[in-house]
Design a protein around this motif. Structure first.
Motif, mmCIF file in Angstrom:
data_model
loop_
_atom_site.group_PDB
_atom_site.id
_atom_site.type_symbol
_atom_site.label_atom_id
_atom_site.label_comp_id
_atom_site.label_asym_id
_atom_site.label_seq_id
_atom_site.Cartn_x
_atom_site.Cartn_y
_atom_site.Cartn_z
ATOM 1 N N ILE A 5 0.861 -1.179 0.000
ATOM 2 C CA ILE A 5 0.000 0.000 0.000
ATOM 3 C C ILE A 5 0.898 1.230 0.000
ATOM 4 C CG2 ILE A 5 -1.964 1.174 1.063
ATOM 5 C CD1 ILE A 5 -2.430 -1.349 2.753
ATOM 6 N N ILE A 6 0.589 2.152 -0.898
ATOM 7 C CA ILE A 6 1.296 3.431 -0.965
ATOM 8 C C ILE A 6 0.457 4.468 -0.227
ATOM 9 C CG2 ILE A 6 2.241 5.211 -2.476
ATOM 10 C CD1 ILE A 6 2.196 3.042 -4.729
ATOM 11 N N HIS A 14 0.541 -5.299 -16.315
ATOM 12 C CA HIS A 14 -0.431 -5.986 -15.462
ATOM 13 C C HIS A 14 -0.487 -5.403 -14.041
ATOM 14 C CE1 HIS A 14 -0.407 -8.749 -18.765
ATOM 15 N NE2 HIS A 14 0.839 -9.165 -18.500
ATOM 16 N N VAL A 15 -0.128 -4.147 -13.909
ATOM 17 C CA VAL A 15 -0.230 -3.530 -12.588
ATOM 18 C C VAL A 15 -1.709 -3.409 -12.203
ATOM 19 C CG1 VAL A 15 -0.249 -1.130 -13.459
ATOM 20 C CG2 VAL A 15 0.514 -1.609 -11.123
ATOM 21 N N GLN A 16 -1.989 -3.635 -10.950
ATOM 22 C CA GLN A 16 -3.343 -3.471 -10.429
ATOM 23 C C GLN A 16 -3.305 -2.500 -9.258
ATOM 24 O OE1 GLN A 16 -4.374 -7.714 -9.768
ATOM 25 N NE2 GLN A 16 -5.961 -7.391 -11.308
ATOM 26 N N THR A 17 -4.286 -1.615 -9.202
ATOM 27 C CA THR A 17 -4.321 -0.600 -8.146
ATOM 28 C C THR A 17 -5.753 -0.345 -7.686
ATOM 29 O OG1 THR A 17 -4.522 1.220 -9.736
ATOM 30 C CG2 THR A 17 -2.285 0.608 -9.057
ATOM 31 N N GLU A 36 -4.398 6.806 -0.054
ATOM 32 C CA GLU A 36 -3.589 5.602 -0.223
ATOM 33 C C GLU A 36 -3.980 4.834 -1.480
ATOM 34 O OE1 GLU A 36 -5.142 6.013 2.902
ATOM 35 O OE2 GLU A 36 -7.047 5.110 2.364
ATOM 36 N N MET A 37 -3.053 4.017 -1.929
ATOM 37 C CA MET A 37 -3.254 3.171 -3.098
ATOM 38 C C MET A 37 -2.790 1.747 -2.773
ATOM 39 S SD MET A 37 -1.276 3.158 -6.742
ATOM 40 C CE MET A 37 -1.243 4.930 -6.875
ATOM 41 N N ILE A 38 -3.684 0.796 -2.897
ATOM 42 C CA ILE A 38 -3.314 -0.614 -2.787
ATOM 43 C C ILE A 38 -2.826 -1.056 -4.163
ATOM 44 C CG2 ILE A 38 -4.071 -2.917 -2.071
ATOM 45 C CD1 ILE A 38 -6.553 -1.594 -0.838
ATOM 46 N N THR A 39 -1.744 -1.837 -4.198
ATOM 47 C CA THR A 39 -1.222 -2.290 -5.489
ATOM 48 C C THR A 39 -0.661 -3.707 -5.372
ATOM 49 O OG1 THR A 39 0.413 -1.835 -7.226
ATOM 50 C CG2 THR A 39 0.998 -1.177 -4.995
ATOM 51 N N ASN A 40 -0.534 -4.355 -6.522
ATOM 52 C CA ASN A 40 0.033 -5.708 -6.550
ATOM 53 C C ASN A 40 1.552 -5.686 -6.715
ATOM 54 O OD1 ASN A 40 -0.026 -4.776 -9.193
ATOM 55 N ND2 ASN A 40 -0.509 -6.770 -10.076
#
Length: 377
Positions: A70-71, A126-129, A171-175
């Motif tokens: 998480i950013i 294939h980034v996911q956010t 915030e940003m959740i990411t893979n």
């Protein structure tokens, strides 16, 4: 590109788009926050504005099943106003909390998060956010604390060394498995100024907030304000900054960084009486870009009536009588009746008795009776 290089370049890009702090943390559950939220729910301390599902608030994988990290980002906002107008007899003013000065922070923080998402998409296949600000599922403060943005103060705000607690969070959740930052040590120590000066005792030991007593929450409600809180409202028409203004960690933090957050003094400290007759269209046109407008004009107008009563502003009596007699909204009629009694004056009793003879709403009638009692107390 290696994760370390990507992370370093992302940090630099974030600075270039006006992100004042950025931190990273893992996407594992927020166990301590989950226990705190359950306790808050059991005690009836929730505001009702937040996501009700505690699992979603504390389990990032429920929001993005590929979550790795998480950013957290923070944008600083100003704590002081240049050329602040001064209210006076016949021209009393209310005050919006600092978090509502300038452009709605939800918009400003979302814009930064969107730019960060686009930057990542250009560089990572294939980034996911999944991004969120304030009204999202995750608890912004818990994410920011674990990502090293600041520590969680006794005033229930994230306190940063650079900007104090005057920061907006998102915030940003990411893979992407970014390297997590180290949380900061709590620097509040034995200080308890915020606890001691909270107008309604909403701050509980250990950094727990009883939202139902918090003035910031109360200014956003739309019903009659309970009697015990009316005195504490003062001239606040949206939000409350008391627990921030007394914090020693905020001393000397002006944060005049982003033009979009710099307040228009006439809007941040508006004249109270013009608010009373403002139409929905006028309100949206004038205040619609501010975060403090999100609940519409009704709470602001109710709070303006209470503020005029606080000042015992005699010049407001004709406006208040007109609201008591003609406004379609019971909350406005009743609050105006109470305020007329609080302010008093030669026409107050006659106006209240005339209103009582024709009023049908039981709650409004109770407020009229409160007003009449105030005249003889």
């Amino acid at each position: 590109m290696k994760i370390e290089q990507l992370q370093s370049e992302l940090i630099e890009y974030a600075k270039s788009i006006g992100v004042d702090k950025i931190g990273f943390t893992h996407a594992s559950p927020f166990h301590e926050m989950k226990n705190r939220l359950k306790r808050q729910q059991q005690l009836g301390y929730q505001s009702g504005f937040e996501e009700s599902d505690i699992e979603k608030r504390t389990e990032p994988l429920l929001l993005l099943d590929s979550a790795e990290s998480i950013i957290s980002i923070a944008l600083a906002y100003p704590s002081k106003m240049e050329d602040a107008p001064t209210g006076k007899k016949g021209a009393r003013r209310g005050i919006f909390a600092r978090a509502s000065w300038g452009v709605d922070y939800h918009v400003a923080v979302r814009e930064r998060l969107k730019l960060l998402e686009e930057w990542l998409r250009e560089r990572v296949q294939h980034v996911q956010t999944k991004s969120m600000v304030d009204t999202g599922e995750l608890v912004d403060r818990a994410v920011a604390e674990r990502a090293g943005i600041g520590w969680s103060g006794k005033n229930c705000s994230i306190i940063t060394p650079e900007f104090g607690s005057y920061v907006y969070l998102g915030e940003m959740i990411t893979n992407i498995p970014f390297k997590p930052d180290t949380p900061m040590e709590d620097e509040c120590g034995e200080c308890r100024l915020c606890l001691d000066v909270c107008p309604t005792g909403a701050l509980i030991e250990g950094g727990q907030l009883n939202s139902q007593r918090c003035v910031a929450f109360l200014t956003q409600t739309k019903d009659f304000l309970p009697d015990e809180f009316r005195k504490e409202l003062g001239n606040r028409i949206y939000g409350c900054d008391t627990c921030q203004t007394v914090c020693p960690k905020n001393k000397g933090k002006s944060n005049w960084i982003h033009d979009e957050f710099k307040p228009d003094p006439e809007l941040a400290k508006p004249l109270l009486q013009p608010l009373l007759q403002m139409s929905n269209k006028e309100f949206k046109s004038k205040f619609g870009y501010m975060s403090g407008s999100w609940r519409g004009k009704k709470p602001i107008q109710r709070n303006a009536i209470i503020a005029l009563a606080h000042f015992k502003e005699q010049s407001a009596i004709p406006d208040l009588i007109a609201i008591m007699n003609k406004d379609e909204r019971p909350v406005m009629r009743g609050t105006a009746a109470w305020a007329i009694g609080k302010i008093g004056g030669p026409h107050a009793e006659e106006a209240l008795r005339k209103a009582k003879a024709v009023e049908k709403d039981e709650e409004v009638l109770r407020e009229i009776d409160k007003g009449l009692k105030l005249l003889i107390s």
